[in-house]
Design an enzyme around this catalytic site. Sequence first.
Site, PDB file in Angstrom:
ATOM      1  N   LYS A   1       6.045  29.803  21.471  1.00  0.00           N
ATOM      2  CA  LYS A   1       5.547  28.436  21.670  1.00  0.00           C
ATOM      3  C   LYS A   1       4.175  28.490  22.339  1.00  0.00           C
ATOM      4  O   LYS A   1       3.996  29.174  23.351  1.00  0.00           O
ATOM      5  CB  LYS A   1       6.529  27.660  22.549  1.00  0.00           C
ATOM      6  CG  LYS A   1       6.164  26.198  22.713  1.00  0.00           C
ATOM      7  CD  LYS A   1       7.249  25.457  23.456  1.00  0.00           C
ATOM      8  CE  LYS A   1       7.091  25.512  24.956  1.00  0.00           C
ATOM      9  NZ  LYS A   1       5.894  24.860  25.481  1.00  0.00           N
TER      10      LYS A   1
ATOM     11  N   ASP B   1       3.192  23.135  20.809  1.00  0.00           N
ATOM     12  CA  ASP B   1       3.805  22.115  21.683  1.00  0.00           C
ATOM     13  C   ASP B   1       2.720  21.370  22.453  1.00  0.00           C
ATOM     14  O   ASP B   1       2.486  21.621  23.627  1.00  0.00           O
ATOM     15  CB  ASP B   1       4.774  22.840  22.628  1.00  0.00           C
ATOM     16  CG  ASP B   1       5.400  21.934  23.673  1.00  0.00           C
ATOM     17  OD1 ASP B   1       5.520  20.724  23.430  1.00  0.00           O
ATOM     18  OD2 ASP B   1       5.791  22.464  24.740  1.00  0.00           O
TER      19      ASP B   1
ATOM     20  N   ASP C   1      -1.216   9.267  21.418  1.00  0.00           N
ATOM     21  CA  ASP C   1      -2.531   8.627  21.354  1.00  0.00           C
ATOM     22  C   ASP C   1      -2.438   7.511  20.311  1.00  0.00           C
ATOM     23  O   ASP C   1      -1.341   7.205  19.828  1.00  0.00           O
ATOM     24  CB  ASP C   1      -3.588   9.692  20.973  1.00  0.00           C
ATOM     25  CG  ASP C   1      -4.966   9.373  21.532  1.00  0.00           C
ATOM     26  OD1 ASP C   1      -5.401   8.198  21.422  1.00  0.00           O
ATOM     27  OD2 ASP C   1      -5.633  10.272  22.065  1.00  0.00           O
TER      28      ASP C   1
ATOM     29  N   PRO D   1      -2.540   5.743  16.679  1.00  0.00           N
ATOM     30  CA  PRO D   1      -2.041   6.335  15.431  1.00  0.00           C
ATOM     31  C   PRO D   1      -3.065   7.181  14.680  1.00  0.00           C
ATOM     32  O   PRO D   1      -2.757   8.294  14.236  1.00  0.00           O
ATOM     33  CB  PRO D   1      -1.610   5.106  14.620  1.00  0.00           C
ATOM     34  CG  PRO D   1      -1.201   4.101  15.658  1.00  0.00           C
ATOM     35  CD  PRO D   1      -2.164   4.311  16.795  1.00  0.00           C
ATOM     36  N   ASN D   2      -4.298   6.701  14.545  1.00  0.00           N
ATOM     37  CA  ASN D   2      -5.285   7.437  13.759  1.00  0.00           C
ATOM     38  C   ASN D   2      -5.586   8.804  14.366  1.00  0.00           C
ATOM     39  O   ASN D   2      -5.744   9.803  13.655  1.00  0.00           O
ATOM     40  CB  ASN D   2      -6.565   6.600  13.652  1.00  0.00           C
ATOM     41  CG  ASN D   2      -7.570   7.236  12.724  1.00  0.00           C
ATOM     42  OD1 ASN D   2      -7.269   7.521  11.572  1.00  0.00           O
ATOM     43  ND2 ASN D   2      -8.760   7.529  13.244  1.00  0.00           N
ATOM     44  N   THR D   3      -5.632   8.864  15.689  1.00  0.00           N
ATOM     45  CA  THR D   3      -5.921  10.133  16.367  1.00  0.00           C
ATOM     46  C   THR D   3      -4.758  11.109  16.219  1.00  0.00           C
ATOM     47  O   THR D   3      -4.955  12.301  15.980  1.00  0.00           O
ATOM     48  CB  THR D   3      -6.220   9.856  17.859  1.00  0.00           C
ATOM     49  OG1 THR D   3      -7.338   8.980  17.919  1.00  0.00           O
ATOM     50  CG2 THR D   3      -6.526  11.120  18.622  1.00  0.00           C
TER      51      THR D   3
ATOM     52  N   THR E   1      12.391  17.489  30.144  1.00  0.00           N
ATOM     53  CA  THR E   1      13.513  18.121  30.865  1.00  0.00           C
ATOM     54  C   THR E   1      13.200  18.322  32.351  1.00  0.00           C
ATOM     55  O   THR E   1      14.082  18.653  33.136  1.00  0.00           O
ATOM     56  CB  THR E   1      13.877  19.476  30.235  1.00  0.00           C
ATOM     57  OG1 THR E   1      12.677  20.222  30.033  1.00  0.00           O
ATOM     58  CG2 THR E   1      14.582  19.295  28.916  1.00  0.00           C
TER      59      THR E   1
HETATM   60  O1  C5P Z   1       9.221  28.239  31.922  1.00  0.00           O
HETATM   61  P1  C5P Z   1      10.131  27.212  31.286  1.00  0.00           P
HETATM   62  O2  C5P Z   1      11.375  27.813  30.685  1.00  0.00           O
HETATM   63  O3  C5P Z   1      10.411  26.040  32.182  1.00  0.00           O
HETATM   64  O4  C5P Z   1       9.272  26.665  30.061  1.00  0.00           O
HETATM   65  C1  C5P Z   1       9.658  25.546  29.313  1.00  0.00           C
HETATM   66  C2  C5P Z   1       8.580  25.236  28.323  1.00  0.00           C
HETATM   67  O5  C5P Z   1       8.987  24.155  27.520  1.00  0.00           O
HETATM   68  C3  C5P Z   1       7.240  24.867  28.933  1.00  0.00           C
HETATM   69  O6  C5P Z   1       6.232  25.422  28.121  1.00  0.00           O
HETATM   70  C4  C5P Z   1       7.204  23.359  28.863  1.00  0.00           C
HETATM   71  O7  C5P Z   1       5.901  22.869  28.679  1.00  0.00           O
HETATM   72  C5  C5P Z   1       8.051  23.093  27.610  1.00  0.00           C
HETATM   73  N1  C5P Z   1       8.738  21.805  27.553  1.00  0.00           N
HETATM   74  C6  C5P Z   1       9.649  21.393  28.505  1.00  0.00           C
HETATM   75  N2  C5P Z   1      10.255  20.172  28.406  1.00  0.00           N
HETATM   76  C7  C5P Z   1      10.011  19.379  27.358  1.00  0.00           C
HETATM   77  C8  C5P Z   1       9.128  19.786  26.388  1.00  0.00           C
HETATM   78  C9  C5P Z   1       8.503  21.027  26.509  1.00  0.00           C
HETATM   79  O8  C5P Z   1       9.917  22.134  29.450  1.00  0.00           O
HETATM   80  N3  C5P Z   1      10.647  18.241  27.232  1.00  0.00           N
END
Ligand code: C5P
Length: 234
Positions: free
Chosen positions: A31, A58, A63, A65-67, A123
């Site tokens: 990612k 990721d 933003d 819609p167009n962007t 999360t």
């Molecule tokens: O180091 P860690 O396991 O916390 O990394 C989780 C990764 O997932 C990070 O790159 C974070 O930006 C990404 N992420 C997240 N929660 C989300 C979406 C993406 O932790 N809802």
Amino acid sequence: MPELVVALDYPESEQAVAMAARLQGSCPWVKVGLELYTAAGPDILRRLKDMGFSVFLDLKFFDIPNTVRGAVRSSVCAGADMVNIHLLGGARMAQAAVQGLQEGCERKGLAAPPVLLGVTVLTSMAQQDLPAGLDLPLDSVVDVLARSGREWGLNGVVCSGYEVESIKKSCGTDYICLTPGIRPAAADDDQRRTMTPQQAVRAGSDYLVVGRPVTGAADPAGAAYSIMESVRQA
Ligand code: C5P
């Protein structure tokens, strides 16, 4: 069985590539997030794909819609296999993202489009992190956003393991649930809605996103392997 996605959160490309080299053969996906992409640009996608990885870009677009349409199109042209937007951007933004995805595919001559996911609630957020005054249970916010994403033509969502079961119930088992916040062992960090790999698998997650527990381990490939081993057992 769910697939492992290792988050390469690094400030420059050489560190990310060095970690990816250590992980070759132990995970199919890596990612690229905001930190790495901002430092390294689209070339990092090509380098990681040349090493044999599928790449989840990721950048959580949010933003007008167009962007967003242009950003998703550019992501596809840069070689992303999976991209995401924030579902709070609403119907017109999400539909513009779907359009950008199609345009990117046409430009690249891709037969199968990359996966387009919507971020529900990060999360790193617990109920008490929602803005004061937003008196809604966090899991129902996630559910409403997930169902909207399905209606708007997305392939699935980014959510925590705690919401997977009800999302699969309301949106269908083919609606992808990608879960970050995976913690094989207890950790005191910025993540809040965490689960062990086994719990996430049992909940029905399709992709487990793991960053620091793998990249911060003395033996990252070994850490990735033991996560997948516990996934297989679960
Ligand atoms: O180091 P860690 O396991 O916390 O990394 C989780 C990764 O997932 C990070 O790159 C974070 O930006 C990404 N992420 C997240 N929660 C989300 C979406 C993406 O932790 N809802």
